[in-house]
Design a protein around this motif. Structure first.
Motif, PDB file in Angstrom:
ATOM      1  N   THR A  35      41.075  11.501  15.844  1.00 31.19           N
ATOM      2  CA  THR A  35      39.924  11.699  15.206  1.00 31.19           C
ATOM      3  C   THR A  35      39.860  12.270  13.738  1.00 31.19           C
ATOM      4  N   ARG A  36      41.204  12.626  13.229  1.00 30.74           N
ATOM      5  CA  ARG A  36      40.846  13.824  12.139  1.00 30.74           C
ATOM      6  C   ARG A  36      41.557  13.276  11.165  1.00 30.74           C
ATOM      7  N   ARG A  37      42.195  11.815  11.149  1.00 33.83           N
ATOM      8  CA  ARG A  37      43.288  11.145  10.683  1.00 33.83           C
ATOM      9  C   ARG A  37      43.299  11.136   9.059  1.00 33.83           C
ATOM     10  N   ASN A  38      41.440  11.423   8.364  1.00 32.66           N
ATOM     11  CA  ASN A  38      41.151  11.442   7.163  1.00 32.66           C
ATOM     12  C   ASN A  38      41.239  12.249   6.506  1.00 32.66           C
ATOM     13  N   GLN A  39      40.519  13.448   7.612  1.00 37.66           N
ATOM     14  CA  GLN A  39      40.911  14.709   6.974  1.00 37.66           C
ATOM     15  C   GLN A  39      42.391  15.405   7.214  1.00 37.66           C
ATOM     16  N   LEU A  40      43.102  14.723   7.752  1.00 38.40           N
ATOM     17  CA  LEU A  40      44.704  14.984   7.686  1.00 38.40           C
ATOM     18  C   LEU A  40      45.053  14.490   5.726  1.00 38.40           C
ATOM     19  N   ALA A  41      45.163  13.248   6.067  1.00 41.62           N
ATOM     20  CA  ALA A  41      45.530  12.623   4.658  1.00 41.62           C
ATOM     21  C   ALA A  41      45.097  13.032   3.572  1.00 41.62           C
ATOM     22  N   ALA A  42      43.577  13.984   3.576  1.00 39.45           N
ATOM     23  CA  ALA A  42      43.135  14.316   2.691  1.00 39.45           C
ATOM     24  C   ALA A  42      44.171  15.961   2.231  1.00 39.45           C
ATOM     25  N   LEU A  43      44.487  16.304   3.361  1.00 41.64           N
ATOM     26  CA  LEU A  43      45.159  17.554   3.194  1.00 41.64           C
ATOM     27  C   LEU A  43      46.560  17.025   2.763  1.00 41.64           C
ATOM     28  N   GLU A  44      46.569  16.389   3.637  1.00 41.41           N
ATOM     29  CA  GLU A  44      48.512  15.883   2.556  1.00 41.41           C
ATOM     30  C   GLU A  44      48.226  15.411   1.324  1.00 41.41           C
ATOM     31  N   ALA A  45      47.632  15.118   0.529  1.00 44.33           N
ATOM     32  CA  ALA A  45      47.031  14.805  -0.489  1.00 44.33           C
ATOM     33  C   ALA A  45      47.222  15.541  -1.404  1.00 44.33           C
ATOM     34  N   ARG A  46      45.778  16.481  -1.183  1.00 42.68           N
ATOM     35  CA  ARG A  46      46.220  18.136  -1.656  1.00 42.68           C
ATOM     36  C   ARG A  46      46.807  18.385  -1.271  1.00 42.68           C
ATOM     37  N   TYR A  47      47.705  19.002  -1.078  1.00 41.15           N
ATOM     38  CA  TYR A  47      48.706  19.956  -0.848  1.00 41.15           C
ATOM     39  C   TYR A  47      50.346  19.534  -1.478  1.00 41.15           C
ATOM     40  N   ALA A  48      49.985  18.022  -0.926  1.00 40.52           N
ATOM     41  CA  ALA A  48      51.431  17.088  -1.456  1.00 40.52           C
ATOM     42  C   ALA A  48      52.398  17.855  -0.438  1.00 40.52           C
ATOM     43  N   ILE A  49      52.325  17.840   0.512  1.00 36.77           N
ATOM     44  CA  ILE A  49      53.202  17.709   2.160  1.00 36.77           C
ATOM     45  C   ILE A  49      53.749  16.315   1.910  1.00 36.77           C
ATOM     46  N   PRO A  50      54.625  15.502   2.271  1.00 33.25           N
ATOM     47  CA  PRO A  50      54.662  14.370   2.730  1.00 33.25           C
ATOM     48  C   PRO A  50      55.046  14.409   4.269  1.00 33.25           C
ATOM     49  N   THR A  51      53.836  13.598   5.060  1.00 35.49           N
ATOM     50  CA  THR A  51      53.774  13.940   6.277  1.00 35.49           C
ATOM     51  C   THR A  51      54.199  11.943   7.015  1.00 35.49           C
ATOM     52  N   ILE A  52      55.097  12.143   8.433  1.00 32.85           N
ATOM     53  CA  ILE A  52      54.520  11.460   8.801  1.00 32.85           C
ATOM     54  C   ILE A  52      54.078  10.808  10.675  1.00 32.85           C
ATOM     55  N   HIS A  53      53.808  10.402  10.823  1.00 24.01           N
ATOM     56  CA  HIS A  53      53.357   9.915  12.129  1.00 24.01           C
ATOM     57  C   HIS A  53      53.910   9.545  12.797  1.00 24.01           C
ATOM     58  N   ASP A  54      53.504   8.739  14.217  1.00 19.78           N
ATOM     59  CA  ASP A  54      53.935   7.979  15.048  1.00 19.78           C
ATOM     60  C   ASP A  54      52.838   7.345  15.341  1.00 19.78           C
ATOM     61  N   LEU A  55      51.764   7.044  14.922  1.00 19.60           N
ATOM     62  CA  LEU A  55      50.577   5.880  14.580  1.00 19.60           C
ATOM     63  C   LEU A  55      50.424   5.372  13.583  1.00 19.60           C
TER      64      LEU A  55
END
Length: 160
Positions: A35-55
């Motif tokens: 339910t917070r995937r958009n928040q996570l994506a924004a933070l991943e972009a802001r902090y430039a952390i490459p992230t992999i998810h399972d969905l």
């Protein structure tokens, strides 16, 4: 490892990851994160952390990549299983069923924003390569397709 228990912890967790000089992040799905995937994506972009998810929902929201169970196929399998039970099979006599179809999705736009070069080999192995965000797709003349194939889905992605 960072453990979260409330949405207010997410921002602090990303700050902690930056302090710890995390090179990448793996996020396992649960209802809280989904339910917070958009928040996570924004933070991943802001902090430039490459992230992999399972969905795939996370990659569609702007995460770098996802690899996990194809939910449409899993639901199809569950329906088949339920059909057997409704036809009189005893659940205890049915074999354990595991997912058999997985999706590998790469968000190329996110990769470029992170300064990552994705090899042609990796792109060829992906089941889907996202080049546009859902917001950008809405402004294009190209047809939209929802995640279940309908054109009226809440989270459309461009046809590629």
């Amino acid at each position: 490892m960072v453990v979260l228990s409330a949405s207010r912890d997410i921002d602090a967790a990303f700050a902690t990851l930056v302090q710890q000089r995390a090179n990448a992040l793996l996020v396992n799905t649960d209802a809280f994160f989904l339910t917070r995937r958009n928040q996570l994506a924004a933070l991943e972009a802001r902090y430039a952390i490459p992230t992999i998810h399972d969905l795939r929902d996370y990659a569609e929201a702007g995460g770098l990549a996802s690899y996990g169970t194809n939910l449409l196929d899993a639901y199809r399998q569950a329906g088949h299983y339920i059909g057997k039970i409704l036809d009189g099979e005893k659940p205890a006599n049915l074999p354990v069923v595991q997912p058999i179809k997985f999706d590998f999705v790469i968000n190329l736009k996110t990769a470029k924003a992170l300064g990552l070069d994705v090899s042609a080999t990796l792109l060829a192995r992906a089941d889907e390569v996202i080049e546009w965000t859902a917001t950008e797709c809405r402004g294009r003349s190209q047809p939209l397709q929802g995640r279940w194939g309908s054109t009226a889905a809440a989270e459309p992605v461009c046809e590629i």
